[in-house]
Enzyme design. Structure first.
Site, mmCIF file in Angstrom:
data_model
loop_
_atom_site.group_PDB
_atom_site.id
_atom_site.type_symbol
_atom_site.label_atom_id
_atom_site.label_comp_id
_atom_site.label_asym_id
_atom_site.label_seq_id
_atom_site.Cartn_x
_atom_site.Cartn_y
_atom_site.Cartn_z
ATOM 1 N N GLU A 352 6.306 -23.477 28.123
ATOM 2 C CA GLU A 352 7.044 -23.279 29.333
ATOM 3 C C GLU A 352 6.965 -22.176 30.352
ATOM 4 O O GLU A 352 7.583 -21.189 30.705
ATOM 5 C CB GLU A 352 8.569 -23.040 28.851
ATOM 6 C CG GLU A 352 8.964 -24.319 28.254
ATOM 7 C CD GLU A 352 10.603 -24.175 27.718
ATOM 8 O OE1 GLU A 352 11.350 -25.258 27.752
ATOM 9 O OE2 GLU A 352 10.768 -22.899 27.165
HETATM 10 N N1 IFG Z 1 12.484 -24.906 24.539
HETATM 11 C C1 IFG Z 1 12.090 -23.636 24.215
HETATM 12 C C2 IFG Z 1 12.738 -22.787 23.378
HETATM 13 C C3 IFG Z 1 13.983 -22.997 23.167
HETATM 14 C C4 IFG Z 1 14.361 -24.626 22.932
HETATM 15 C C5 IFG Z 1 15.800 -24.857 22.776
HETATM 16 C C6 IFG Z 1 10.325 -24.609 22.918
HETATM 17 C C7 IFG Z 1 8.746 -24.451 22.519
HETATM 18 C C8 IFG Z 1 13.950 -25.135 24.050
HETATM 19 N N2 IFG Z 1 10.579 -23.829 23.971
HETATM 20 O O1 IFG Z 1 11.060 -25.217 22.508
HETATM 21 O O2 IFG Z 1 12.395 -21.528 23.695
HETATM 22 O O3 IFG Z 1 14.925 -22.483 24.254
HETATM 23 O O4 IFG Z 1 16.077 -26.091 22.196
#
Ligand code: IFG
Length: 546
Positions: A352
């Protein structure tokens, strides 16, 4: 495949076998009689009543091969000994601690003496990773493996063959019978992990140890610790004191936060190793870095430190890719963690990075990969790294929902093409912070609702087009903690789904079916109660009556 058993609440009432019944209890006699077609059961004595009421084996993960020996069982008594052959002392001590606490039996450990009437643990010269053999006969229990790790995994199977009360922290009445089995077991995948996000909310060393205890029951062998994010920095780094003192001072929701000293981290590593679990520390970057950026103004491109962040947005932060100080910071942090981590992997995050230009992201990955290599470790990262430099032999952790996120799947396949292997954590199956149902009080639902069956009914070797077993190092169940604060919250979200993912990592695909798993999983409920775990009583599972 294990035959479906009678749930313990309806198990035949235990009775004192009479002399005749005892005579018939020997499996040879019973088998001989049963072998004569039409042979009458002894008047008023149906054959099956001869054997003592012993629960049928229900083990999670299901062993690769388990043969139940009907009418055979081993009963622990106060005369039972634990016999350890050279190299099995640690296994003996571990088993004795569990059994003495709940049976009240002395269970002396001896290195000499025969195995009759004993639980015998032995290391064969065979080597072979985590494979083990377990034989339970009337006269003895025999567990053997080529490695201490395999013995430890086999002890988890033995624990589950004993009544749930064996998990009690106080002495309970018996009987302590183990159903007769022949088990020949080994895991499908080498990486069977779980991740604890200690950045969104901080969890103490004691809480992490408690989580290790739970995960070890299901042969989990990797503990991935998500040590840094926008909301918190959780590991003290010499020379960069504000990372922990300031960057670790809060959490999602504005709570007090916290951090591990190097001694704390070493204690977590030690305890994990005692459970034959490898710690994989993660320092996420270049995104998910607000806590570090808030701690040191010089890490920011504009020289100004942002405020600490206690919300739950993602994708708004980025390290300053063009500044040399960024790589001094990374070298100090990853160099220190490399020294504190006996395991081969450092996880560098990479997910992200919406506030990092793609060219900068590629530069960041190239630089951080060089740092990881310089400190003698293998790189692990979220599968987003597939868009950039991926050293051969790296681990790329697939996390996007399998359904409908082509981009996530494409970067995972790109990582495989560049020589990485995948750890499969599809959010719509393996994310333990996903709500079970719309009424689940904790967790999120951006990847959908994940009931126990959703966590279980998928195959890492066929989930993604173009990805097969040879590309997959294993599976991992992450627990993100934006909404998770207490041990009970952890229990509720991880039990029963962590055992589901653990079975996917361990049991051959051909040995798995939801209908069989859900009944074996039901037998775990009383064990979690004995262990004080506040699990989610999913309506999909036929839990024994309370
Ligand atoms: N995505 C984010 C996490 C977390 C997650 C919560 C990944 C690799 C959503 N990154 O999953 O930091 O916020 O479900």
């Amino acid at each position: 495949m294990i035959s479906l058993p009678t749930p313990p609440s309806r198990a035949p009432r235990r009775h004192r076998p009479s002399t005749v019944q005892r005579a018939l209890t020997t499996s040879a006699a019973a088998a001989a009689l049963a072998a004569v077609p039409g042979a009458p059961a002894v008047a008023g004595l149906p054959l099956h009543a001869a054997a003592p009421a012993v629960a049928t084996p229900r083990v999670v993960p299901a062993p690769a091969s388990l043969r139940a020996l009907s009418g055979v069982s081993f009963t622990l008594t106060r005369r039972t000994r634990i016999v350890v052959r050279p190299g099995a002392d640690r296994a003996g001590t571990y088993l004795a601690a569990i059994l003495r606490r709940s049976t009240g039996y002395p269970l002396p450990i001896s290195r000499t003496g025969g195995t009759a009437g004993a639980i015998a643990l032995s290391l064969t010269g065979g080597g072979g990773g985590e494979a083990y053999r377990l034989s339970v006969r009337r006269d003895a229990v025999r567990l053997s493996s080529g490695t201490p790790t395999g013995l430890f995994r086999g002890l988890q199977t033995l624990r589950q063959l004993l009544p749930p009360a064996v998990e009690s922290a106080t002495v309970r009445p018996g009987p302590w019978s183990v159903p007769g089995v022949e088990v020949d077991d080994a895991p499908r995948f080498a990486w069977r992990g779980t991740m604890l996000d200690v950045a969104r909310h901080f969890f103490t060393v004691a809480q992490v140890k408690r989580y290790i205890d739970t995960a070890a029951l299901y042969k989990i062998n990797v503990l991935h610790l998500h040590l840094s994010d926008d909301q918190g920095w959780r590991i003290a780094i010499p020379g960069w004191p504000r990372l922990a003192s300031y960057g670790g001072s809060t959490a999602v929701g504005g709570g007090p936060g916290g951090h591990y000293t190097e001694r704390d981290f070493a204690e977590i590593v030690r305890y994990a190793a005692q459970h034959y679990m490898t710690v994989v520390p993660e320092i996420d970057g270049p995104g998910h870095t607000n806590a570090a950026l808030a701690s040191y103004a010089k890490l920011n491109c504009d020289g100004h430190a942002p405020p600490l962040y206690t919300g739950t947005d993602v994708g708004f932060s980025s390290l300053c890719i063009g500044k040399p100080v960024t790589y001094e910071f990374l070298d100090a942090v990853l160099g220190r963690l490399a020294k504190l981590t006996p395991g081969p992997y450092l996880h560098i995050g990479g997910d992200e990075a919406m506030s990092t230009k793609p060219a900068d992201y590629a530069e960041y990955l190239r630089r951080v990969a060089a740092i990881v290599r310089r400190h003698g470790k293998t790189l692990s990262g979220w599968a987003d790294i597939g868009a950039a430099t991926v050293p051969r032999g790296s681990i790329a952790q697939y996390w996007q929902p399998a359904k409908g996120s082509e981009k996530g799947t494409e970067t995972a396949r790109a990582a495989v093409r560049k020589g990485a292997r995948l750890v499969m954590s599809p959010a719509d199956h393996a994310y333990l912070d996903m709500k079970y149902t719309a009424s689940t009080p904790l967790g999120q639902d951006w990847a959908g609702l994940v009931e126990v069956r959703d966590a279980y009914a998928w195959d890492p070797g066929t989930l993604l087009d173009g990805v097969t077993d040879k590309d997959v190092a294993g599976v991992e169940a992450p627990l993100w903690t934006e909404t998770i604060v207490t041990d009970r919250n952890i229990d509720y979200m991880t039990l029963p789904r962590l055992p589901a993912v653990a079975e996917i990592g361990w049991t051959p695909q051909t040995g798995r079916s939801w209908n069989d798993f859900r009944v074996r999983l039901a037998a775990q409920g009383p064990r979690w109660t004995a262990l004080g775990r506040a699990f989610y009583r999913s309506p999909q599972v036929p839990w024994p009556a309370r």
